[in-house]
Enzyme design. Structure first.
Site, PDB file in Angstrom:
ATOM      1  N   LYS A  27      51.008  49.549  44.929  1.00 48.73           N
ATOM      2  CA  LYS A  27      49.579  49.772  45.171  1.00 48.73           C
ATOM      3  C   LYS A  27      49.344  49.999  46.653  1.00 48.73           C
ATOM      4  O   LYS A  27      48.834  49.128  47.358  1.00 48.73           O
ATOM      5  CB  LYS A  27      48.785  48.570  44.700  1.00 48.73           C
ATOM      6  N   ARG A  35      51.964  31.502  34.607  1.00 50.60           N
ATOM      7  CA  ARG A  35      50.581  31.138  34.936  1.00 50.60           C
ATOM      8  C   ARG A  35      50.078  29.993  34.067  1.00 50.60           C
ATOM      9  O   ARG A  35      49.261  29.185  34.524  1.00 50.60           O
ATOM     10  CB  ARG A  35      49.673  32.360  34.794  1.00 50.60           C
ATOM     11  N   GLY A  65      46.350  39.621  44.358  1.00 50.46           N
ATOM     12  CA  GLY A  65      45.150  40.215  44.948  1.00 50.46           C
ATOM     13  C   GLY A  65      44.351  39.197  45.747  1.00 50.46           C
ATOM     14  O   GLY A  65      43.861  39.483  46.839  1.00 50.46           O
TER      15      GLY A  65
HETATM   16  P1  ADP Z   1      52.771  42.809  43.132  1.00 50.90           P
HETATM   17  O1  ADP Z   1      52.369  42.661  41.693  1.00 50.90           O
HETATM   18  O2  ADP Z   1      53.890  41.889  43.513  1.00 50.90           O
HETATM   19  O3  ADP Z   1      51.600  42.737  44.077  1.00 50.90           O
HETATM   20  P2  ADP Z   1      52.700  45.700  42.945  1.00 50.90           P
HETATM   21  O4  ADP Z   1      51.943  45.563  41.670  1.00 50.90           O
HETATM   22  O5  ADP Z   1      52.021  46.263  44.109  1.00 50.90           O
HETATM   23  O6  ADP Z   1      53.378  44.282  43.319  1.00 50.90           O
HETATM   24  O7  ADP Z   1      53.977  46.631  42.735  1.00 50.90           O
HETATM   25  C1  ADP Z   1      54.996  46.337  41.801  1.00 50.90           C
HETATM   26  C2  ADP Z   1      55.628  47.613  41.319  1.00 50.90           C
HETATM   27  O8  ADP Z   1      56.017  48.447  42.400  1.00 50.90           O
HETATM   28  C3  ADP Z   1      56.876  47.363  40.518  1.00 50.90           C
HETATM   29  O9  ADP Z   1      56.611  47.612  39.165  1.00 50.90           O
HETATM   30  C4  ADP Z   1      57.889  48.346  41.106  1.00 50.90           C
HETATM   31  O10 ADP Z   1      58.602  49.042  40.115  1.00 50.90           O
HETATM   32  C5  ADP Z   1      57.025  49.280  41.913  1.00 50.90           C
HETATM   33  N1  ADP Z   1      57.735  49.957  43.016  1.00 50.90           N
HETATM   34  C6  ADP Z   1      58.444  49.391  44.008  1.00 50.90           C
HETATM   35  N2  ADP Z   1      59.006  50.318  44.797  1.00 50.90           N
HETATM   36  C7  ADP Z   1      58.661  51.521  44.310  1.00 50.90           C
HETATM   37  C8  ADP Z   1      58.957  52.870  44.658  1.00 50.90           C
HETATM   38  N3  ADP Z   1      59.730  53.158  45.686  1.00 50.90           N
HETATM   39  N4  ADP Z   1      58.412  53.849  43.910  1.00 50.90           N
HETATM   40  C9  ADP Z   1      57.631  53.558  42.854  1.00 50.90           C
HETATM   41  N5  ADP Z   1      57.329  52.312  42.456  1.00 50.90           N
HETATM   42  C10 ADP Z   1      57.837  51.302  43.166  1.00 50.90           C
HETATM   43 MG    MG Z   2      51.445  44.051  40.324  1.00 49.89          MG
END
Ligand code: ADP
Ligand code: MG
Length: 395
Positions: free
Chosen positions: A199, A34, A376
């Site tokens: 999320k 960033r 987000g």
């Molecule tokens: P981003 O930051 O790209 O928007 P998120 O914050 O929503 O993504 O999610 C990222 C997290 O989701 C990672 O830390 C990953 O470990 C977790 N994750 C992915 N698949 C699973 C799963 N099946 N169960 C639990 N956590 C998961």
């Molecule tokens: Mg995230």
């Protein structure tokens, strides 16, 4: 939207709202993506003789001064990358900030302390935010909004300050908005969207709007299990949002009616615990054992997802397919990243963890058309919502 080219900045004090919210471990920056993304706008302003005052937030100190959320390490890294000294103010709008600004030569750079040390930054009431915005605006002659990762927040530095100063969008926000237009208004088809991550309820909203826009929606990550359950399958101890089942069922029904293809995994890596060294096996998506939790999409799903991306002309991807931070559960994310690259489509990766996954798994960032700095913010834009920070720059 005006850009910095429309501002006369020589010799003037320019307040730049950047997104410098980097991950820190023991006071050290673990990923400076960033900061790097913020450089072009700062460099362009310096080159034109502006006195550059950068402001940003770090983490969630909740309106209190907390040393572990100090931007001091960021000031040091910013200075290294710019190849010049960056004056780090010890407060946001106090004596130190004013002295830092007064000491700036043309082309000089100062970084204010973490905006969220001030309760006014995130205050819900307009008056609370406004009083802080007045003090922030008083430090400068012009405002440049460049913190794309924060434009979905109605915060003082994002929303209220640009209403008090002549303003323009920095290069990063201009670039992000141009990309988002290609995902909403000027889409080349087929248009595939890949969603994952953890999320779940945050991300379901975007599906609502995408059902009218995307041709295919591929689901992986922790969200998958709410979908599998909605289809009547057992998901063991996997991540599940029971209260979203009806919403998900309605999405599946609407997708069928409107001809949008939902692609769900056919196999899953199911582990005995949330740990890298836990026992784990590939199981069919409709046969997850009751004592296991799904931590990645399986190899057949990886192939299926890549195949459904192969002929796409536009792909947006947000959220890792599995717990990629642990090697046994990184393959699904790897397969999707490779699928995006091989598609030759216009590919956009959004989300902090998704971007970190792409870098951490060794992919070359330039293999993707665009890696967004704001997860987000991109999602809310795709949901069709008005983003306060963009609205303020447009007025
Ligand atoms: P981003 O930051 O790209 O928007 P998120 O914050 O929503 O993504 O999610 C990222 C997290 O989701 C990672 O830390 C990953 O470990 C977790 N994750 C992915 N698949 C699973 C799963 N099946 N169960 C639990 N956590 C998961
Ligand atoms: Mg995230």
């Amino acid at each position: 939207m005006r850009t910095i080219d429309d501002l006369d900045v020589a010799g003037r004090r320019v307040l730049v709202r950047s997104d410098l919210n980097v991950p820190l471990r023991d006071g050290r920056i673990t990923d400076d993506g960033r900061i790097r993304a913020s450089l072009p706008t700062i460099e362009a302003l310096r080159a034109r003789g502006a006195k550059v005052i950068v402001c940003a937030h770090l983490g969630r100190p909740k309106g209190e001064v907390k040393p572990e959320f100090s931007l001091a390490p960021v000031a040091a890294r910013l200075g290294e990358l710019l190849g010049t000294g960056v004056t780090a103010a010890a407060d946001v709008v106090g004596d130190s900030a004013r002295a830092a600004v007064d000491g700036l030569a043309d082309g000089g750079v100062a970084l204010l302390e973490n905006l969220r040390f001030e309760p006014g930054e995130t205050a819900k009431d307009d008056a609370g935010r406004g009083a802080f915005a007045d003090r922030l605006a008083a430090l400068a002659d012009l405002y440049v909004g460049d913190g794309f990762g924060a434009v979905h927040r109605r915060h003082a530095s994002v929303y209220d300050v640009p209403r008090r100063l002549p303003h323009a969008a920095g290069g990063l926000i201009a670039a992000e908005v141009a990309v988002l237009r290609r995902l909403t208004e000027e889409v080349e088809r087929p248009y595939a969207v890949v969603l994952g991550g953890s999320k779940v309820s945050d991300k379901l909203g975007v599906i609502d709007n995408l059902l009218g826009k995307a041709d295919r929606i591929l689901i992986g990550g922790g969200m998958v299990f709410t979908f599998l359950k909605a289809q009547g399958h057992e998901v063991g101890k996997s991540l599940l949002e029971e209260d979203q089942l009806d919403t998900v069922r309605a999405y599946l029904r609407r997708a069928e009616e409107s001809g949008v293809e939902f692609v769900l995994p056919v196999d899953v890596v199911a582990a005995t615990a949330f740990a890298a060294d836990a026992e784990h096996d590939v199981v069919a998506a409709d046969a997850i054992p009751a004592d296991r939790l799904g931590l990645d999409i399986g190899p057949e799903s990886g192939k299926l997802f890549a195949a459904r991306l192969a002929d796409a002309r536009t792909v947006f991807w947000n959220g890792p397919m599995g717990v990629f931070e642990m090697e046994p559960y990184a393959n699904g994310t790897r397969a999707v990243a490779q699928g995006l690259i091989d598609s030759g489509a216009f590919t956009v990766v959004g989300g902090g963890d998704s971007a970190a996954a792409v870098r951490g798994l060794g992919f070359d960032e330039s293999s993707f058309s665009h890696i967004s700095t704001g997860g987000g913010a991109s999602l809310e834009y795709l949901e069709g919502r008005t983003l306060p920070g963009l609205q303020a720059l447009e007025d």
